[in-house]
Design a protein around this motif. Structure first.
Motif, mmCIF file in Angstrom:
data_model
loop_
_atom_site.group_PDB
_atom_site.id
_atom_site.type_symbol
_atom_site.label_atom_id
_atom_site.label_comp_id
_atom_site.label_asym_id
_atom_site.label_seq_id
_atom_site.Cartn_x
_atom_site.Cartn_y
_atom_site.Cartn_z
ATOM 1 N N GLU A 280 -38.436 44.137 55.675
ATOM 2 C CA GLU A 280 -37.840 42.968 56.326
ATOM 3 C C GLU A 280 -38.903 41.885 56.463
ATOM 4 O OE1 GLU A 280 -34.903 45.498 59.277
ATOM 5 O OE2 GLU A 280 -37.058 45.482 59.598
ATOM 6 N N ASP B 243 -35.785 49.687 67.272
ATOM 7 C CA ASP B 243 -34.321 49.794 67.327
ATOM 8 C C ASP B 243 -33.713 48.841 66.290
ATOM 9 O OD1 ASP B 243 -35.155 47.548 68.576
ATOM 10 O OD2 ASP B 243 -34.100 47.876 70.456
ATOM 11 N N SER B 244 -32.412 48.609 66.357
ATOM 12 C CA SER B 244 -31.759 47.857 65.278
ATOM 13 C C SER B 244 -32.100 46.369 65.313
ATOM 14 C CB SER B 244 -30.246 48.035 65.373
ATOM 15 O OG SER B 244 -29.622 47.143 64.470
ATOM 16 N N LEU B 245 -32.656 45.879 64.219
ATOM 17 C CA LEU B 245 -32.959 44.451 64.102
ATOM 18 C C LEU B 245 -31.669 43.630 64.089
ATOM 19 C CD1 LEU B 245 -35.149 42.314 63.765
ATOM 20 C CD2 LEU B 245 -34.955 42.618 61.292
ATOM 21 N N THR B 246 -30.628 44.182 63.471
ATOM 22 C CA THR B 246 -29.323 43.512 63.467
ATOM 23 C C THR B 246 -28.896 43.204 64.908
ATOM 24 O OG1 THR B 246 -28.720 44.728 61.481
ATOM 25 C CG2 THR B 246 -26.919 43.766 62.736
ATOM 26 N N VAL C 87 -30.662 41.374 50.959
ATOM 27 C CA VAL C 87 -29.775 40.582 51.816
ATOM 28 C C VAL C 87 -30.564 39.514 52.554
ATOM 29 C CG1 VAL C 87 -28.217 42.563 52.254
ATOM 30 C CG2 VAL C 87 -30.047 42.044 53.880
ATOM 31 N N ALA D 157 -34.246 40.848 53.587
ATOM 32 C CA ALA D 157 -34.545 42.281 53.557
ATOM 33 C C ALA D 157 -34.236 42.864 52.192
ATOM 34 C CB ALA D 157 -33.733 42.999 54.630
ATOM 35 N N ARG E 187 -21.497 44.213 55.329
ATOM 36 C CA ARG E 187 -21.731 44.862 56.626
ATOM 37 C C ARG E 187 -23.199 45.268 56.687
ATOM 38 N NH1 ARG E 187 -17.595 49.434 56.334
ATOM 39 N NH2 ARG E 187 -17.849 48.910 54.137
ATOM 40 N N SER E 188 -23.761 45.264 57.891
ATOM 41 C CA SER E 188 -25.193 45.533 58.031
ATOM 42 C C SER E 188 -25.512 47.005 57.770
ATOM 43 C CB SER E 188 -25.642 45.149 59.433
ATOM 44 O OG SER E 188 -26.847 45.798 59.743
ATOM 45 N N LEU E 189 -26.543 47.217 56.960
ATOM 46 C CA LEU E 189 -27.051 48.568 56.741
ATOM 47 C C LEU E 189 -27.472 49.199 58.067
ATOM 48 C CD1 LEU E 189 -28.151 50.808 54.812
ATOM 49 C CD2 LEU E 189 -30.248 49.469 54.647
ATOM 50 N N GLY E 190 -28.072 48.377 58.935
ATOM 51 C CA GLY E 190 -28.542 48.871 60.229
ATOM 52 C C GLY E 190 -27.411 49.412 61.089
ATOM 53 N N VAL F 87 -36.811 50.327 54.147
ATOM 54 C CA VAL F 87 -36.282 49.013 54.552
ATOM 55 C C VAL F 87 -37.457 48.051 54.744
ATOM 56 C CG1 VAL F 87 -35.005 47.752 56.335
ATOM 57 C CG2 VAL F 87 -34.222 50.010 55.608
ATOM 58 N N ARG G 140 -30.975 47.000 47.347
ATOM 59 C CA ARG G 140 -30.088 46.048 48.030
ATOM 60 C C ARG G 140 -30.937 44.951 48.656
ATOM 61 N NH1 ARG G 140 -25.225 45.830 51.472
ATOM 62 N NH2 ARG G 140 -25.785 45.188 53.568
ATOM 63 N N LEU H 234 -30.326 37.968 56.417
ATOM 64 C CA LEU H 234 -29.671 38.074 57.718
ATOM 65 C C LEU H 234 -29.636 36.660 58.298
ATOM 66 C CD1 LEU H 234 -31.507 41.301 58.989
ATOM 67 C CD2 LEU H 234 -29.399 41.147 57.671
ATOM 68 N N VAL I 116 -24.472 38.992 57.390
ATOM 69 C CA VAL I 116 -25.302 39.559 56.342
ATOM 70 C C VAL I 116 -24.858 38.919 55.028
ATOM 71 C CG1 VAL I 116 -25.920 41.667 55.077
ATOM 72 C CG2 VAL I 116 -25.543 41.766 57.544
ATOM 73 N N PHE J 58 -28.058 53.225 62.244
ATOM 74 C CA PHE J 58 -28.306 53.590 63.634
ATOM 75 C C PHE J 58 -27.152 54.376 64.251
ATOM 76 C CE2 PHE J 58 -31.708 50.555 63.014
ATOM 77 C CZ PHE J 58 -32.747 51.146 63.719
#
Ligand SMILES: C=C(O[C@@H]1C=C(C(=O)O)C=C[C@H]1O)C(=O)O
Length: 158
Positions: free
Chosen positions: A143, A13-16, A61, A73, A93-96, A141, A59, A63, A30, A100
């Motif tokens: 990470e 699921d979303s790491l963010t 970034v 990432a 803003r987060s890609l995640g 992606v 890209r 986090l 981010v 998602f």
């Protein structure tokens, strides 16, 4: 791998979202390190099944929690598959949080490495990568979890 790290590295699921929950009381951000068009590295092109000379949107970034980087990432989206997605507008803003929200999102199996990020100097225990697809859009992606995260969450070294 320790069970504690497994639950981070194998999560699909979303790491963010996970970082925001784990960072209780800390501010998530981010930090955009760079973005633009360029040629993917050979291993990135291979993971995307992309010919070597093709351009992609790149890209990078960090986090951060309270301005300290927990994860770095690098995302690679082949230009031919961008399909009008204005990813450069994501900014900090987060890609995640965008990914998602896509209803038909698919994620490949996650590949794991113990070698450090090839695009960033900070060290850490684990790195991972997977390809997200929605429709014809694809993004690789990658990470890398950093030692700061290990220390601040009291996680085992590996
Ligand atoms: C893919 C996700 O998005 C995160 C956000 C990123 C960004 O904004 O560039 C990059 C990698 C991710 O860790 C996620 O939340 O799972």
């Amino acid at each position: 791998m320790s069970p504690a790290w497994w639950s981070w590295v194998a999560s699909r699921d979303s790491l963010t979202s996970r970082l925001i929950s784990a960072g209780t009381g800390r501010t998530f951000r981010v930090r955009l390190l760079g973005q633009g068009l360029g040629k993917p590295r050979a291993d990135e092109a291979h993971a995307l099944r992309l010919p070597l000379d093709r351009l992609a949107w790149l890209r990078e970034v960090a986090l951060c929690l309270d301005e300290r980087p927990w994860v770095v990432a690098r995302s690679v989206a082949p230009l031919a598959h961008l399909r009008g997605q204005r990813l450069e507008r994501l900014g900090e803003r987060s890609l995640g949080s965008w990914l998602f929200r896509q209803p038909d999102l698919e994620r490949s199996p996650i590949e794991v490495t113990a070698t450090p990020a090839p695009f960033h100097p900070l060290a850490g225990p684990w790195g991972r990568r997977s390809v997200f697809r929605h429709g014809r859009f694809a993004v690789l992606v990658q990470e890398f979890f950093l030692d700061t995260m290990t220390d601040e969450l009291g996680l085992p070294s590996r």
